[in-house]
Design an enzyme around this catalytic site. Structure first.
Site: not given
Ligand code: CA2
Length: 147
Positions: A14-15, A22, A27, A77, A80, A83, A90, A101, A103, A110, A114
């Site tokens: 997701p995201n 963003r 990131y 990856n 979220a 977590h 599973d 995995e 990140h 953080r 997380r």
């Molecule tokens: O650090 C990572 O790669 C995470 O897996 C990214 C997740 C976060 O919830 C994990 O704790 C760590 C979030 C992904 C959201 O990705 C975005 C990237 C750019 C802008 C907005 C969101």
């Protein structure tokens, strides 16, 4: 005789479709097309990448099921879902190959929520804080394991 190309599945949760658009301070500036290119470049001869992203937990689970018996490894990856998702854990537990995995951020620096990962209970390696280079490191490791 030409050998069959082995596929490594790169899954993003997701995201992560917003990568590069963003929060670059967390990131970075690269997007998922850049990740695909660096992952493909990290492949040893005889390996290839299939990269997918979904905001839907069930879709990621279906792709993990489809990867069974057809792929040389999974780089994931989970966003979220890392977590929160026992269902993703599973699904990965049904997969027979190596799972790494990744990140992008150093999750342990953080927020405390997380710091725990369900996926780490299955992952053969965990990479955090290398930025998108973590995907390349994961691909190189899977190529080495599966050569
Ligand atoms: O650090 C990572 O790669 C995470 O897996 C990214 C997740 C976060 O919830 C994990 O704790 C760590 C979030 C992904 C959201 O990705 C975005 C990237 C750019 C802008 C907005 C969101």
């Amino acid at each position: 005789m030409e050998r069959d190309v082995k596929t490594i599945l790169v899954l993003n949760g997701p995201n992560l479709n917003l990568l590069g658009q963003r929060q670059p301070e967390i990131y970075g500036h690269e997007n998922l097309d850049d990740v695909k290119a660096l992952a493909q470049a990290a492949c040893a001869e005889g390996f290839s990448i299939e990269q997918k992203q979904s905001n839907w937990e069930g879709q990621l689970i279906d792709w993990i099921h489809e990867a069974r018996g057809t792929t040389a490894g999974i780089v994931i990856n989970p966003g979220a879902l890392t977590h929160t998702s026992v269902a993703l854990l599973d699904a990965l537990n049904t997969y027979e190959g190596p799972v790494i995995e990744v990140h992008i951020s150093q999750v342990h620096k953080r927020e405390p929520f997380r710091h725990h990962s369900y996926v780490s209970k299955r992952a053969d390696a965990v990479i955090a804080g290398l930025g998108v280079d973590g995907y390349g490191a994961a691909i190189r490791r899977i190529c080495k394991l599966q050569s």
